[in-house]
Scaffold this active site. Structure first.
Site, short mmCIF file in Angstrom:
data_model
loop_
_atom_site.label_atom_id
_atom_site.label_comp_id
_atom_site.label_asym_id
_atom_site.label_seq_id
_atom_site.Cartn_x
_atom_site.Cartn_y
_atom_site.Cartn_z
N THR A 104 0.82 -1.21 0.00
CA THR A 104 0.00 0.00 0.00
C THR A 104 0.86 1.26 0.00
O THR A 104 0.57 2.23 -0.71
CB THR A 104 -0.94 0.01 1.22
N THR A 126 -4.19 -1.38 -4.52
CA THR A 126 -2.81 -1.82 -4.29
C THR A 126 -2.66 -3.29 -4.64
O THR A 126 -1.65 -3.73 -5.17
CB THR A 126 -2.42 -1.61 -2.80
N ASN A 127 -3.74 -4.05 -4.36
CA ASN A 127 -3.66 -5.50 -4.46
C ASN A 127 -3.55 -6.02 -5.88
O ASN A 127 -3.12 -7.17 -6.09
CB ASN A 127 -4.89 -6.13 -3.78
N SER A 187 48.07 -11.95 -2.88
CA SER A 187 48.44 -12.05 -1.48
C SER A 187 49.13 -10.78 -1.02
O SER A 187 49.86 -10.13 -1.79
CB SER A 187 49.38 -13.24 -1.26
N SER A 188 48.91 -10.45 0.24
CA SER A 188 49.58 -9.29 0.84
C SER A 188 50.94 -9.68 1.42
O SER A 188 51.71 -8.82 1.83
CB SER A 188 48.71 -8.69 1.94
N LYS A 247 51.87 -14.57 -5.96
CA LYS A 247 50.65 -15.38 -5.85
C LYS A 247 49.49 -14.68 -6.55
O LYS A 247 49.28 -13.48 -6.39
CB LYS A 247 50.30 -15.61 -4.38
#
Length: 471
Positions: free
Chosen positions: A99, A138-139, A315-316, A321
């Site tokens: 609604t 609304t329905n 990779s950090s 990698k």
């Protein structure tokens, strides 16, 4: 400021706002997720198109003045040209079966229509309920707008699938003669070409494309004119026919009416089908992505059959990698779609004459469609299109497989093949080596019959097998 009234009293609103009192209440009541109806692509636009079509139909039915109909139509057209999230502020998680969403659009169109006709906001010329919502509820509006919205989302998903299939098709052709080891239960199996493997992926998504097209067609049937519970109370003669005609003209899509309007309001099982299709697409995407991760594992201590494009460092802490980040992104999309499917399944349960959980259904269905639509082109462009086959590694693994003993079982008998396979395993030799050593075949025949590429083609093998029987 301006003052508006509703059944609960009055509220002050800033004069610049296009929405009204009921939208304001909904904004305050449901401030939960920060995601509004404006954030669902095509949803507000679909409601606006319904309102425009209804104004045309009511005018043609002789129950709405031409000037009011024109003002609503102009307001609708202007809104579609500049659909601002500032105007449509109802949170997607709201009660009442939609609604608040319906009234949000009614109020915006009414205020804009009044501005067009009178130069100021308000409802003295065009009222949100009396005029903009005439012949509707609304329905029936919300489930119809949901179908219109999802139809558009499925069209985009359909296009994304087409492009994704094209990428897989190119890889199937490129890898057609690259033989590799097949694997079942994660163990060595008969040889297969990488192209054949990709043909399986492509076929799955071709099937998904057909499923998307099928469920998309069901979205063309709308429950409009049902009004509150399916009885069509509140509509006028000629309205229903005029509504669908006008909606088709406005959108360019051939919408039709549901076979049973009561069913259209009561039952939401269509969304189970839509969700099942998106889940199946996501599942196949997950399977493909998981396989790409496995086949590219390594690069020195894994399967190493293919190399995926490097799109970012992996990779950090470990230099060099590179991770399969694009397949991993796609697999997470599957997890989300799977979660949406669970929510949709519960929300589709409903009760009595209306399913009131439609806003959640819409949120989940459209999110699943959007995620898949955005995911597949990215996965294709940044991963699949750039896959390189490690052909030497693939051939070496296929050549060393004990599963090549299947050829011996076919040409001779299972017992001989089993004995040779055990010997090859114990002595760490290939099937070809032990076959020659035991004089089961000449070196020339062993080279012909135990060629892994030959084993991927029934025609090639049958030709050799028949020649063997003939000799």
């Amino acid at each position: 400021m301006r003052i508006e009234h509703d059944a609960l009293g009055e509220r002050k609103l800033d004069k610049s706002l296009s929405y009204g009192i009921q939208t304001l209440r909904a904004k305050e009541n449901f401030a939960i997720s920060g995601k509004t109806i404006a954030h669902i692509p095509d949803f507000v636009a679909s409601i606006v198109q319904i309102k425009h079509a209804a104004a045309i139909a009511n005018n043609r039915a002789g129950v709405l003045d031409q000037s009011v109909s024109d003002a609503i139509g102009k307001a609708a057209s202007d809104t579609l040209k500049d659909l601002s999230p500032r105007d449509f502020v109802v949170d997607i998680y709201h009660g009442g079966g939609g609604t608040s969403a319906n009234m949000n659009v009614n109020e915006v169109l009414a205020n804009r229509a009044n501005e067009i006709a009178t130069g100021h906001k308000g409802y003295d010329f065009v009222h949100p309920n009396t005029h903009v919502n005439m012949g509707q509820s609304t329905n029936d509006v919300i489930p119809a707008a949901m179908k219109m919205t999802v139809y558009q989302r499925l069209t985009k998903l359909e296009n994304a699938l087409g492009g994704f299939i094209h990428s897989l098709d190119k890889k199937e052709s490129e890898f057609n003669e690259i033989v590799k080891l097949g694997r079942t239960c994660l163990q060595d199996a008969l040889p297969i070409t990488l192209g054949q493997q990709f043909s399986g992926y492509k076929s799955a998504f071709e099937r998904m494309l057909v499923d998307v097209q099928d469920v998309k067609s069901v979205c063309l049937e709308l429950p409009l004119s049902a009004t509150a519970i399916g009885t069509e109370f509140g509509t006028f003669p000629g309205y229903k026919e005029g509504l669908y005609k006008a909606l088709c003209e406005l959108t360019g899509v051939e919408w039709g009416i549901e076979h049973n309007l009561f069913d259209g309001l009561q039952n939401a099982d269509l969304w189970l089908k839509v969700s099942a299709v998106t889940k199946a697409v996501a599942l196949n995407l997950h399977k493909l992505s998981g396989d790409l991760r496995l086949m590219s594992s390594g690069p020195r201590a894994g399967l190493e059959e293919i190399s995926l494009p490097a799109v970012q460092p992996g990779s950090s802490i470990m230099p060099g990698k590179v991770n399969p980040v694009m397949p991993e992104m796609a697999m997470q999309v599957y997890f989300r779609v799977l979660g949406n499917d669970v929510a949709i399944s519960r929300a589709c349960e409903g009760e009595l004459d209306l399913n009131v959980w439609e806003s959640l259904i819409l949120n989940c269905v459209t999110e699943s469609c959007e995620l898949l639509t955005e995911c597949m082109p990215l996965l294709a462009k940044k991963c699949i299109d750039g896959i390189v086959a490690n052909s030497e590694k693939c051939f070496k693994d296929a050549e060393q497989s004990l599963a090549l003993s299947t050829v011996i079982a076919t040409l001779f008998d299972y017992q001989t093949a089993s004995k040779l396979a055990k010997q090859a395993d114990l002595e760490n030799k290939t099937i070809k080596q032990v076959v020659i050593e035991n004089k089961v075949m000449s070196e020339e025949d062993a080279g012909r019959y135990l060629d892994p590429l030959m084993m991927t083609s029934p025609d090639r093998f049958n030709e050799l097998f028949n020649s063997k029987r003939g000799s």
